[in-house]
Write an enzyme that holds these catalytic residues in place. Structure first.
Site, PDB file in Angstrom:
ATOM      1  NE  ARG A 159     -45.811  89.504 -74.451  1.00 19.00           N
ATOM      2  CZ  ARG A 159     -44.644  89.888 -75.307  1.00 19.00           C
ATOM      3  NH1 ARG A 159     -45.266  90.719 -76.455  1.00 19.00           N
ATOM      4  NH2 ARG A 159     -43.443  89.676 -75.260  1.00 19.00           N
ATOM      5  CE1 TYR A 182     -45.731  82.057 -65.847  1.00 21.36           C
ATOM      6  CE2 TYR A 182     -46.457  84.497 -65.900  1.00 21.36           C
ATOM      7  CZ  TYR A 182     -46.743  82.961 -65.616  1.00 21.36           C
ATOM      8  OH  TYR A 182     -47.959  82.817 -65.108  1.00 21.36           O
ATOM      9  CD  GLU A 183     -46.131  83.867 -71.964  1.00 25.62           C
ATOM     10  OE1 GLU A 183     -45.781  84.302 -72.877  1.00 25.62           O
ATOM     11  OE2 GLU A 183     -46.109  82.793 -71.360  1.00 25.62           O
ATOM     12  N   GLY A 184     -42.489  87.721 -71.551  1.00 25.71           N
ATOM     13  CA  GLY A 184     -41.938  89.174 -71.654  1.00 25.71           C
ATOM     14  C   GLY A 184     -41.577  89.799 -70.204  1.00 25.71           C
TER      15      GLY A 184
END
Length: 596
Positions: free
Chosen positions: A295, A439-441
């Site tokens: 992140r 992406y990555e949350g």
């Protein structure tokens, strides 16, 4: 043809003048990060990005990756560029020497990651994911696992991935169906399908080490029953070399909006041999090591696309002639003036510059916290750094990527119609930047994480790790007339952020929808204030340098003007964000789903 030149001078300013890296050589792990060493790494890294990796950015975008019967071929030149990257030892900058790295601070690793992502974001994802997988193995693996995998991953001979998402579950990983059946020899047979796996299959390394989330039958329900496994593409033989092909294959690759040079794979696991990483049913704890690193890395990707788009917009607006300045002719020898004379063009450019320089400072400050977590001299220092880092991770991921996409489009606007044409490269920066918000949350999840978990964590102590130094800096400089243009706007914005924090706490306890409805605006407020804190510090340093007769006078004067723009034109957005937050959730939640 797009260009990119790494902002080495500004990176060195942040590292040395703002963060004091050149004064940290007595701290464990920083001994070799001397000014000469840092300068050499940044300069050589800049050349690699400019001469080898950046020229492949459009190649990767145009050609994309090719899938054929489970095998993926990367675009022309990628393998050779990756070999040059590996031969230079760039993958081991901040990896412990014990496993083949150079053991230098994460500060340098993040600086180089920004350069690589600006030069070629899709290419940079291959070593970036490897670095994240290595971090998870380093923290949670057994000594044997570390010795088996880390040296080859550090050298780049093997790459790594993270496998979380399944067709029916993304954020809610407790719904996953991938299973890991225990075997008598201590290994597991992993079966299931994962999607959106970046760099899941390619032709650049001898082996790919997949970190896969799966459930051991009989474990707890939901997220508490998830474990993490090391699943290599090739099972290692008795000598630790790639042997038989494992039961893992790439079913297809996605045809997507951007990052075409990176393979986004559907990965099928059919009783693939896997090895437990960390404790059973504690997979999310281990995976979060990788996810948090990722992140922060994705936040840097957002910054990187704003930076490279800005650089190209500057070049274009200095060269493109169109119309005359509204205050009089500026280039009488030409048929028209360069469009950089126009106020609105300068507004666009300064928004990009003010964001990029402020975000770079905050991103590298976060990287310093990663170093302090590992190498702080007292437990108190390590805990403080860990709490501050946890608080700011969702802010950096979401705010940097929201603004990175927005400002890549702002820079594209400077080109007019040419910005929409592929050959100029601007539309690729916009398309590539778009994935960083997802992406990555997804960024909405980051905002919920901030208001629902990070603010109340440790009884609010994590929040104080940021609020207290900001308040102390404001109080320390409030009476300095040289700083009033920076401190007063920061103080007003910080007061509004404190007001918003109290509002979320009060209303959210009564009705969680109130916190959810305000979460994105709150995160953006937080991001603006955090950048303001960085800019105020940089402005103070610039003023001191100029007062002391700095040689690079133009650099510090430019820094002050950019700071002034940020405080006049960007941080005032905090006020409108607070108004939106204050509206609450009533209207937002009023319609029945069928009414949409």
């Amino acid at each position: 043809m797009p260009i990119y030149n790494a902002p080495v001078k500004d990176i060195k300013f942040v590292l040395n003048d703002l963060l004091g890296l050149d004064k940290m050589t007595n701290m464990p792990g920083f001994e070799d990060a001397t000014p000469d060493m840092v300068d050499a790494i940044l300069e050589e890294g800049s050349k690699l990005m400019r001469d080898v990796i950046q020229p492949l950015n459009q190649v990767g975008d145009t050609e994309g990756c090719k899938w054929n019967d489970g095998e993926v071929t990367t675009p022309t030149g990628f393998k050779e560029a990756y070999q040059a990257y590996c031969e230079g030892g760039w993958g081991g900058i901040d990896v412990p020497e014990e496993f083949g790295g150079q053991g230098l601070p994460h500060l340098l690793g993040v600086s180089l990651a920004e350069m690589m992502s600006s030069a070629n974001m899709a290419f940079g994802m291959y070593p970036g994911l490897t670095h994240g997988a290595s971090a998870a193995i380093l923290k949670h693996g057994t000594q044997e696992q570390k010795e088996t995998y880390l040296p080859k991953m550090t050298s780049g001979e093997w790459t790594g991935t993270m496998n979380l998402t399944e067709p029916h579950c993304g954020t809610d990983l407790g719904l996953m169906r991938t299973k890991a059946e225990p075997q008598e020899d201590g290994s597991y047979k992993v079966s299931g399908t994962k999607i959106f796996i970046s760099a899941g299959e390619h032709d650049m390394s001898d082996n790919i080490i997949h970190l896969v989330l799966a459930k051991i039958p009989g474990g707890p329900e939901g997220i508490k029953g998830v474990s993490l496994f090391i699943v290599p593409k090739f099972v290692l033989d008795e000598n630790g070399n790639p042997g038989a092909r494992n039961g893992v294959s790439c079913g297809s690759i996605e045809h997507k909006m951007g990052i075409h040079g990176n393979s986004t794979c559907v990965m099928n696991y059919d009783e693939a041999t896997g090895y437990l990483l960390g404790d059973p049913h504690k997979g999310m704890r281990a995976m979060f090591t990788m996810m948090n690193a990722a992140r922060l890395g994705v936040g840097i990707q957002g910054l990187s696309q704003a930076e490279v788009a800005y650089q190209n917009a500057v070049e274009y607006t200095k060269d493109r002639i169109q119309g005359r300045s509204i205050t009089g002719v500026k280039a009488p020898e030409k048929a028209a003036d360069p469009i950089i004379v126009h106020p609105d063009i300068r507004r666009n450019l300064l928004m990009c510059r003010a964001f990029s320089e402020g975000a770079r400072a905050l991103g590298l400050w976060a990287a310093l916290q990663v170093d302090m977590v590992e190498k702080g001299q007292t437990q108190e220092e390590r805990d403080a750094a860990d709490e501050a880092l946890g608080l700011l991770t969702p802010v950096i991921k979401a705010y940097f990527t929201d603004k990175g996409f927005e400002l890549a489009a702002v820079a594209q606007q400077c080109f007019g119609g040419h910005g929409y044409i592929h050959e100029w490269g601007m539309e690729q920066f916009v398309r590539d930047a778009r994935i960083t918000q997802i992406y990555e949350g997804a960024n909405g999840i980051q905002a919920l994480d901030l208001v629902g978990r990070k603010i109340p964590s440790n009884l609010g102590r994590s929040l104080r790790r940021f609020f207290h130094p900001v308040d102390a800096f404001i109080q320390e400089n409030m009476m300095n007339p040289e700083m009033k243009d920076y401190i007063m706007p920061l103080a007003k914005a910080f007061a509004k952020l404190q007001q918003a924090t109290a509002m979320i706490g009060e209303k959210g306890m009564k009705n969680p929808d109130e916190a959810g409805a305000a979460s994105t605006e709150y995160l953006h407020m937080f991001g603006l204030v955090a950048l303001g804190y960085m800019w105020a510090q940089m402005a103070k340093i610039a003023k001191e340098k100029l007062a002391n007769g700095a040689e690079d006078k133009e650099f510090f004067e430019t820094k002050l003007i950019t700071a002034q723009f940020f405080f006049e034109r960007m941080i005032p957005d905090v006020s409108s964000l607070l108004v939106k937050m204050s509206a609450g959730s009533k209207t937002m939640m009023a319609l029945d789903a069928e009414a949409f």
